[in-house]
Design a protein around this motif. Structure first.
Motif: not given
Length: 686
Positions: A221-224, A257-265
């Motif tokens: 995490g922590g990306g942009d 695509v926003s650079g964040t880590v967010s598991w979508q399922g």
């Protein structure tokens, strides 16, 4: 991936950069060369962690890797090409041939110190149900060892023999597991020309090692947005280079695509650009029935197959007891929604108690996992919460060319057998020595009492295992062995090596020259005699060509049949029980076809540390299945040390025997029909 699901892989024993091998022939190693064991390779993208690595861990930079400088390349490079597959008529009406497939994420060992060529234990995840799998991911990686894993050669060779692609793993860990955003930036760095050098390195590694591409799992995490754009550019270049090299790329649903880590399922606007840039995507475990439906629809709107989405099913902790909404993925009464991504099915080994991990215990659990509680894919379980792959997914086969042979070797064992005799009493594992195995384990057709059928490790004709049929059958029993597409001429024969340990049983070869009339029906077998009921052989069509250590090898001509061979099995009719009957080998060949493989050359010891040796040789020409290494003892016996499909081998812990001044070794090439070449010899002075 949710960090609570992750099992960190910590190294336990030594791995280090190893010395380069000598190119010339020699009978002894240079004194300066230490013979260290080879391990599966792992790297960081570029920069290394601060501090020093733990015991047995070597920190390496992928950016600095060069094939010409890789001291373990000959040990780690797979040699078996990816076999073509076909889908026979399914053995049950619920298995679909053209819908959901299976991706399997498996950790075969720790990131560091994962042996390159098997080890001296039978306690191993010897995966054999390849027929249901499309893609295997060599799972692992940790912040303290390395993040990029190349599969070891035995796994790739076994998978390729069964037509299964194998992917290396790129794991950028969550911060909770020591992940550093710098490693993500390292992976997606550009050079002065605007290219992504690590993309080219990854493709070069897969090409040199002989595996099929990469599974990309970016969870730090922590990306942009800038990092998201850089990752997308990297993935697109990796995919372009991989496609040109015949490789594949799978994306894990984590970074958006926003650079964040967010598991979508799900497949949605936040990860669609990544899916469009790769071959397929693993959908995180957070999926729901609705999100999978929408994901499949989105894939189709993009002109892609919904079955290029792997819906994650976490079986690491609970195996077949895992709570899974199977109807959301593979409903029984309508088209499958997506494919299945099995996370850590090696539970079938890991959940067993330490004193209950004998090979037979493992295979009993693994068969139940893949086939279901019925242990017969022609009779799938109708109840229960676990929907085994065999219930929904049609099996596939690679048995299409002659000669074809199997000694039912599962890739591990308690001993090593050659022509029914023990030539090593040491336990072992090496998946590269695994045969193409029966995919439908076990389809048993009878109107009477059903015997048990299993791989058995108490005796074998060759390798470490045989097929054991045991019970008190009171009616003829037909055992399906192989679905095939084998050409046939008037000179085609089938060779069976078998033994009756108890009771009396008449054996017939079952051969079908057409497909079954429909899903779940019996192949149209013709039954050809193998031996008489008293077990003496011959008599009614089979010719006993060999009888060694209680095993009979019988050749059955197929002259009465025409067309192509679509299925092979055996029919057993007991006249006295209980029965214990073993099948040790099967071969289909032309009658005159028993070629002797060419002999390898220039066997040499490239490094030695006492009784630890690295050996190398020049490969034999022609079709070679694997190589066997034996030690020649003073009393004239040959002791099996190991086998490999590669052109280098490591042996450790050897000691002088019988006052010998030097150890003597012989290497032989083994062909597809298990005929062996003449030996090439080397000595090692003590």
């Amino acid at each position: 991936m949710n960090p609570t699901r992750r099992t960190l892989l910590l190294a336990a024993a030594g791995a280090a950069l190893l010395p380069s091998q000598s190119a010339g022939a020699t009978t002894a190693a240079p004194k300066a060369a230490a013979a260290l064991p080879p391990y599966a390779s792992y790297w960081y993208p570029d920069s290394l962690p601060s501090g020093t690595p733990g015991t047995g861990i070597t920190w390496r930079s992928l950016k600095a890797w060069r094939a010409a400088d890789d001291p373990d390349l000959d040990f780690n490079a797979a040699s078996v090409p990816l076999a073509a597959r076909f889908t026979p008529t399914p053995p049950n009406p619920t298995a679909r041939a053209d819908q959901a497939r299976i991706q399997s994420l498996v950790s075969f060992g720790p990131t560091a110190s994962n042996p390159a060529q098997g080890s001296a234990t039978a306690d191993y995840y010897a995966l054999t149900h390849w027929a249901y799998i499309d893609e295997l991911v060599f799972w692992g990686g940790s912040s303290g060892e390395g993040l990029i894993l190349a599969p070891n050669a035995p796994i790739v060779d076994a998978a390729h023999r069964h037509g299964v692609r194998v992917l290396g793993n790129i794991f950028l860990p969550p911060v909770a597991y020591g992940g550093q955003l710098q490693w993500t930036r390292d992976l997606v760095q550009k050079d002065a020309a605007g290219r992504y050098p690590l993309a080219a390195q990854l493709v070069a590694v897969a090409s040199a090692y002989g595996f099929d591409g990469w599974f990309v799992n970016a969870e730090t995490g922590g990306g942009d947005a800038a990092l998201g754009a850089a990752m997308l550019g990297f993935i697109r270049e990796l995919k372009s280079l991989a496609t040109a090299a015949g490789q594949r790329v799978t994306w894990y649903d984590a970074m958006t695509v926003s650079g964040t880590v967010s598991w979508q399922g799900a497949l949605n606007s936040r990860n669609q650009a990544f899916f469009e840039s790769v071959d397929d995507m693993f959908v995180d475990f957070r999926w729901s029935a609705g999100s999978l439906v929408s994901s499949g629809q989105n894939a189709q709107q993009l002109g892609r197959s919904r079955y290029e989405l792997w819906a994650g099913v976490d079986v690491e902790a609970n195996g077949w007891n895992a709570a899974v909404n199977w109807d959301a993925i593979v409903p029984r009464d309508k088209a499958h929604v997506t494919s299945v991504g099995l996370y850590r099915p090696e539970w079938t080994r890991n959940h067993l108690p330490a004193d209950g991990r004998a090979p037979g215990d493992f295979h009993a659990a693994d068969d139940r996992f893949w086939t279901g509680a019925s242990l017969d894919p022609s009779r799938p379980d109708a109840t229960g919460g676990w929907r085994a792959p065999a219930v929904s997914v049609a099996d596939r086969s690679t048995v299409t060319t002659l000669p074809f042979a199997s000694v039912f070797n599962t890739g591990h064992g308690l001993r090593w057998y050659e022509e029914g005799a023990v030539t090593s009493d040491a336990p072992w594992n090496h998946l590269g020595l695994q045969d193409r195995l029966p995919s439908r384990r076990w389809v048993v057709r009878t109107d009477g009492e059903r015997p048990t059928v299993s791989f058995d490790f108490a005796d074998a004709w060759r390798g470490g295992s045989s097929v054991l049929v045991a019970g008190e059958p009171d009616a003829p029993v037909v055992l399906d062995l192989y679905a095939t597409r084998l050409p046939m001429t008037v000179d085609t024969v089938v060779e069976l090596t078998h033994r009756t340990d108890a009771g009396a049983v008449n054996v017939e070869l079952a051969v079908a020259t057409a497909e079954p009339s429909g899903e779940g029906t019996t192949p149209p077998y013709t039954y050809l005699p193998v031996n008489s009921v008293n077990g003496t052989g011959g008599g009614r069509g089979g010719e006993v060509v060999n009888a060694v250590n209680g095993w009979q090898t019988v050749t059955v001509p197929l002259t009465s049949l025409t067309g192509a061979v679509h299925a092979i099995g055996v029919r057993l009719t007991a006249s006295n029980g209980p029965v214990r009957w073993r099948l040790g080998g099967l071969a289909v060949r032309e009658a005159a076809e028993t070629p002797t493989p060419a002999t390898p050359s220039a066997l040499r010891i490239t490094a030695a540390s006492g009784g630890d040796l690295r050996l190398a040789w020049n490969p034999a020409h022609g079709e070679i299945r694997h190589y066997t290494l034996h030690r020649l003892l003073a009393d004239g016996t040959r002791r099996f040390l190991g086998g490999t499909c590669q052109r280098a081998y490591y042996v450790g812990g050897l000691q002088p025997e019988q006052g010998e001044p030097a150890a003597r070794f012989e290497l032989r090439a083994v062909g597809e029909l298990y005929t062996s070449s003449a030996p090439v010899l080397v000595t090692h002075p003590w």
